[in-house]
Design an enzyme around this catalytic site. Structure first.
Site: not given
Ligand code: PLP
Length: 288
Positions: A33, A52, A100, A102, A148
């Site tokens: 995300y 990213r 479902r 894995h 992320k």
């Molecule tokens: C674990 C974590 N660290 C840092 C950040 C900060 O990232 P950004 O500057 O891209 O929002 C986030 C943003 O959600 C996060 O979830």
């Protein structure tokens, strides 16, 4: 007018929007995300968010047959339809829907979800004046938090601990006794005029706001050191701060109820915040 969401090729009322119960995002958090800021109707740092997202998709072998231009067009349409000037744009891409099991499904197509929600960035200006408190908790996350993904349960629990303690954020302390980052923000300290933050590694999320602050600070001849720091070092720092898309720069004035410096926002945080707001104004016209 109902709020609209985009799911898998369709614009729907948010209340009607949904994915299959067999979507792998739901079943396995098999999904990545992005959260981007919309200020004055303009997306902040959007190319960096797309870049990213592409890195995360590639790392997890999720095929997304949609161009950056198509995603940008959907974002623009959602923002216009929802008439949002100051908002957060959420983009999720899951590995898709399949029975479902894995292993990666052979024939699944990625699910794309985009939503927009109003967000008050002005509250951050007030918090910047007062400063905020953080608590510390053990970093219980998996070992690839540089990706992320929507697998955020450890972050959710940490943030809930912070809220229960009346704090804004929880700083996550690794098994190496170092401050990795916050539950949803990157962590910084200031010592003798230098700003210090954890280096990019598999132990932190490479925040877009973090990268912006490094660029802006260096451009203003403020020395930036990317190295790990311990909780003890943070408690003895001159100042501390945090950054994220939703909190561009906030001074941290208490860590586990111990005052940082004299317990009020310091001059380096104020100078850095001014640089951040100027950059936001240059990109979007939004001013604190
Ligand atoms: C674990 C974590 N660290 C840092 C950040 C900060 O990232 P950004 O500057 O891209 O929002 C986030 C943003 O959600 C996060 O979830």
């Amino acid at each position: 007018m109902p709020q609209l969401a985009y799911v898998d090729g369709r614009f729907l009322a948010l209340s009607e929007a949904g994915v299959s119960v067999e979507d792998r995002g739901l079943q396995f958090a098999d999904a990545i995300y992005e959260v981007a800021a919309v200020m004055n109707g303009a997306l902040l740092d959007w190319p960096q968010h797309l870049a990213r997202m592409r890195r995360n998709l590639a790392a997890l072998f999720i095929d997304l047959a949609m161009s950056d231009a198509a995603l940008t067009a959907i974002a623009g349409r959602l923002l216009r339809a929802n008439a949002q000037r100051d908002a957060l744009l959420y983009l999720q891409v899951t590995r898709g829907t399949a029975r479902r099991d894995h292993p990666f499904p052979k024939a699944a197509r990625a699910t794309v979800i985009m939503t927009v929600r109003r967000f008050d960035f002005r509250q951050r200006v007030a918090q910047q004046r007062s400063g905020i408190a953080v608590i510390t908790v053990n970093d219980m996350r998996w070992r690839r938090v540089d990706l992320k993904t929507t697998g955020l349960l450890a972050n959710v629990l940490a943030k809930q601990d912070a809220r229960a303690a009346g704090a804004f954020e929880a700083w996550l302390i690794g098994a190496d006794d170092m401050v990795h980052e916050g539950a949803s923000t990157n962590a910084w300290i200031v010592k003798a005029g230098r700003i210090i933050t954890h280096p990019l590694s598999e132990s932190i999320l490479p925040g877009i706001a973090r990268a912006s602050l490094i660029r802006l600070a260096r451009g203003a001849q403020i020395p930036v050191v990317e190295r790990a720091f311990s909780l003890a070092e943070a408690l003895a720092a001159d100042e501390a701060l945090l950054t994220s898309t939703t909190a561009p720069l906030l001074p941290v004035v208490r860590i586990d109820s111990v005052a940082v410096g004299n317990g009020t926002p310091g001059p380096v945080a104020a100078r850095l915040a001014a640089l951040v707001w100027d950059d936001i104004a240059a990109q979007t016209g939004w001013r604190p």
